[in-house]
Design an enzyme around this catalytic site. Structure first.
Site, PDB file in Angstrom:
ATOM      1  N   LYS A   1       0.852  -1.187   0.000  1.00 21.64           N
ATOM      2  CA  LYS A   1       0.000   0.000   0.000  1.00 21.64           C
ATOM      3  C   LYS A   1       0.888   1.237   0.000  1.00 21.64           C
ATOM      4  CE  LYS A   1      -1.894   2.452   3.197  1.00 21.64           C
ATOM      5  NZ  LYS A   1      -1.770   3.792   2.535  1.00 21.64           N
TER       6      LYS A   1
ATOM      7  N   GLU B   1       9.002   0.703  11.676  1.00 19.91           N
ATOM      8  CA  GLU B   1      10.087   1.676  11.603  1.00 19.91           C
ATOM      9  C   GLU B   1       9.428   3.039  11.679  1.00 19.91           C
ATOM     10  OE1 GLU B   1      12.264   4.491  10.842  1.00 19.91           O
ATOM     11  OE2 GLU B   1      12.028   3.894   8.743  1.00 19.91           O
TER      12      GLU B   1
ATOM     13  N   CYS C   1      13.267  10.354   8.696  1.00 17.86           N
ATOM     14  CA  CYS C   1      13.062   9.973  10.093  1.00 17.86           C
ATOM     15  C   CYS C   1      14.362   9.973  10.887  1.00 17.86           C
ATOM     16  CB  CYS C   1      12.394   8.597  10.178  1.00 17.86           C
ATOM     17  SG  CYS C   1      13.251   7.302   9.264  1.00 17.86           S
TER      18      CYS C   1
ATOM     19  N   GLU D   1       9.086  15.362  16.475  1.00 19.29           N
ATOM     20  CA  GLU D   1       9.585  15.248  15.107  1.00 19.29           C
ATOM     21  C   GLU D   1       8.890  16.281  14.217  1.00 19.29           C
ATOM     22  OE1 GLU D   1      10.839  11.584  12.272  1.00 19.29           O
ATOM     23  OE2 GLU D   1       8.806  11.511  13.054  1.00 19.29           O
TER      24      GLU D   1
END
Length: 478
Positions: free
Chosen positions: A176, A250, A284, A382
């Site tokens: 996906k 992750e 990330c 973040e």
């Protein structure tokens, strides 16, 4: 304009169950550059059924690893020959600068694929051990049907970190892609057909979060492999936990770069262009907390502001561009929101800020905050954009403490003239990876995070093990 009206299911271009579509918007021009069908739950059902049939009855898991590697080797050769096409497409989709895209969005994904093709020939798929009562055969077998859910920031890299080991292992996959970046997955599907991948081994359904949740909870899926936000990862982990479904995650990061007093500042600043600002800061593992001793703080602040202020911001298709636009308007607004938060918290904008560098496109000025503390939101959350936070430390022990004072534990780095000492410091940083005088991902070694940065590892032999079950077959002696 790249327009697709089908989904890739069962080795064929299948008509979608619904009529909704996803527009792919250029982050540079804000114009539609592509369109794909928006997958529905019925499309997921069809894709999982195709993957299930291919796993339960098809040839792929019954081939030897060498036979699977031969097919994937053909795909790797196609990828290597046409990687520039993939890089150009990802740049158009999500704004990654062309100079980064060639390597980070195309060559590295192909290297991941080739790594697992090569590993297939040396991996210990089956071994003999001496048990308590006699010999035992220990086998590694494919986990089954894998749901691979990937983000928009490095779509091909993340796709291949899941697809390559899963396919070498003998699994089948429902992929996906993120709604922002589905076009590269279509190009990959075309290459897979050309390489001769058996039908149903990989199925591709672009869709949003709700349909993605249907994929996660589908009883025909044996394992979920997800890369994305920590919030979404928590939800997926909970859903998989309820079903005892295998899962690897992750997730996010807030990595710290520790500048020791003996570091060469010019080389360090040059290294930060990739380590801290790769992919417009949409990474990330980006080193976004910069830790400098009070003794060199002013010097580091000046050097960091000069480097960031000198970056070329503009059209991502221009090979001289260093910072392109963010992926979407919502991301632009999110990052600008954090710049406001930093100012409200009392941090000082050393360069950048809220003045947009271009009137059109989802651009944010590369920004450095000084006078920051590690308890500020800009140091703890973040941001996922070209925003760096400079934090002072008292001594080396304090630097390590600050680096470890985070909910995340994905990446990190140490910058020093003494590499051996840098390695000693890196050992004390509680993250899944920590570079010395650089930050890169190495396809030969495991990548993943401690704490809120995820569960499990990708890349290296560890990345292959994530798609295997272990079976013991004991038998009597003699």
């Amino acid at each position: 304009m790249r327009e697709h009206d089908r989904l890739f299911i069962g080795g064929e271009w299948a008509a979608p169950a619904g009529t909704a579509t996803i527009d792919v918007i250029s982050p540079h021009t804000e114009e539609v550059l592509g369109r794909v069908p928006e997958g529905t739950e019925a499309d997921i059902d069809a894709a999982v059924a195709a993957a299930r049939t291919a796993f339960d009855h098809g040839p792929w898991p019954r081939m030897s690893p060498a036979e699977r590697a031969e097919v994937l080797g053909r795909l790797s050769a196609i990828y290597a020959e046409r990687h520039a096409q993939m890089a150009e497409l990802v740049t158009a989709e999500m704004g990654s600068p062309a100079g980064f895209s060639v390597f980070g969005q195309a060559l590295i994904p192909q290297m991941v694929l080739q790594y697992y093709v090569d590993l297939a020939g040396t991996y210990a798929w089956e071994e003999e051990r001496q048990g308590m009562l006699g010999p035992v055969t220990v086998r590694r077998e494919p986990v089954g049907v894998v749901a691979a859910i990937v983000p928009w920031n490095v779509p091909q890299f993340v796709t291949l970190t899941k697809l390559a080991p899963a396919l070498v292992a003998g699994c089948t996959v429902v992929l996906k892609p993120a709604p922002e970046t589905p076009l590269d997955a279509y190009l990959l599907a075309e290459w897979m057909v050309e390489a001769g991948l058996p039908e149903g081994v990989v199925n591709i359904v672009p869709a949003g979060r709700e349909v993605g949740e249907h994929l996660v909870t589908h009883p025909g899926v044996d394992k979920v492999a997800f890369t994305g936000s920590t919030g979404a990862g928590r939800r997926i982990a909970a859903l998989c936990g309820e079903r005892l479904k295998r899962v690897s995650l992750e997730l996010g990061g807030k990595s710290a770069a520790i500048i020791l007093d003996d570091a060469d500042l010019a080389a360090t600043m040059e290294g930060f262009k990739l380590a801290s600002l790769m992919n417009n800061g949409q990474a990330c593992a980006a080193q976004t907390r910069i830790l400098a001793s009070r003794a060199r703080y002013a010097e580091v602040a000046d050097a960091l502001a000069a480097m960031v202020g000198g970056l070329k911001v503009g059209d991502p298709a221009d090979v001289t561009t260093e910072i392109g636009p963010l992926v979407a308007r919502r991301q632009q607004e999110r990052v600008e929101g954090y710049i406001r938060i930093g100012q409200e918290e009392g941090a000082k904008v050393l360069v950048g800020g809220l003045d947009r560098p271009h009137d059109r496109g989802w651009y944010v000025a590369p920004t450095v905050f000084g006078d920051a503390t590690n308890d500020m939101r800009i140091a703890r959350e973040e941001i996922f954009g070209p925003v760096l936070t400079l934090i002072p430390y008292e001594d080396e022990a304090d630097a390590i403490r600050i680096a470890n004072d985070s909910d995340y534990g994905l990446g990190g780095s140490v910058w020093t003239a003494d590499v051996d000492h840098g390695v000693d410091v890196a050992r004390q940083v509680r993250t899944g990876s920590c570079g010395v005088n650089l930050y890169v991902l190495d396809v030969n070694t495991p990548f993943g995070g401690y704490k809120d940065s995820g569960i499990g590892r990708e890349l290296g032999p560890e990345g292959l093990a994530a798609y295997l079950e272990h079976k013991s077959i004991p038998r009597p002696a003699g």
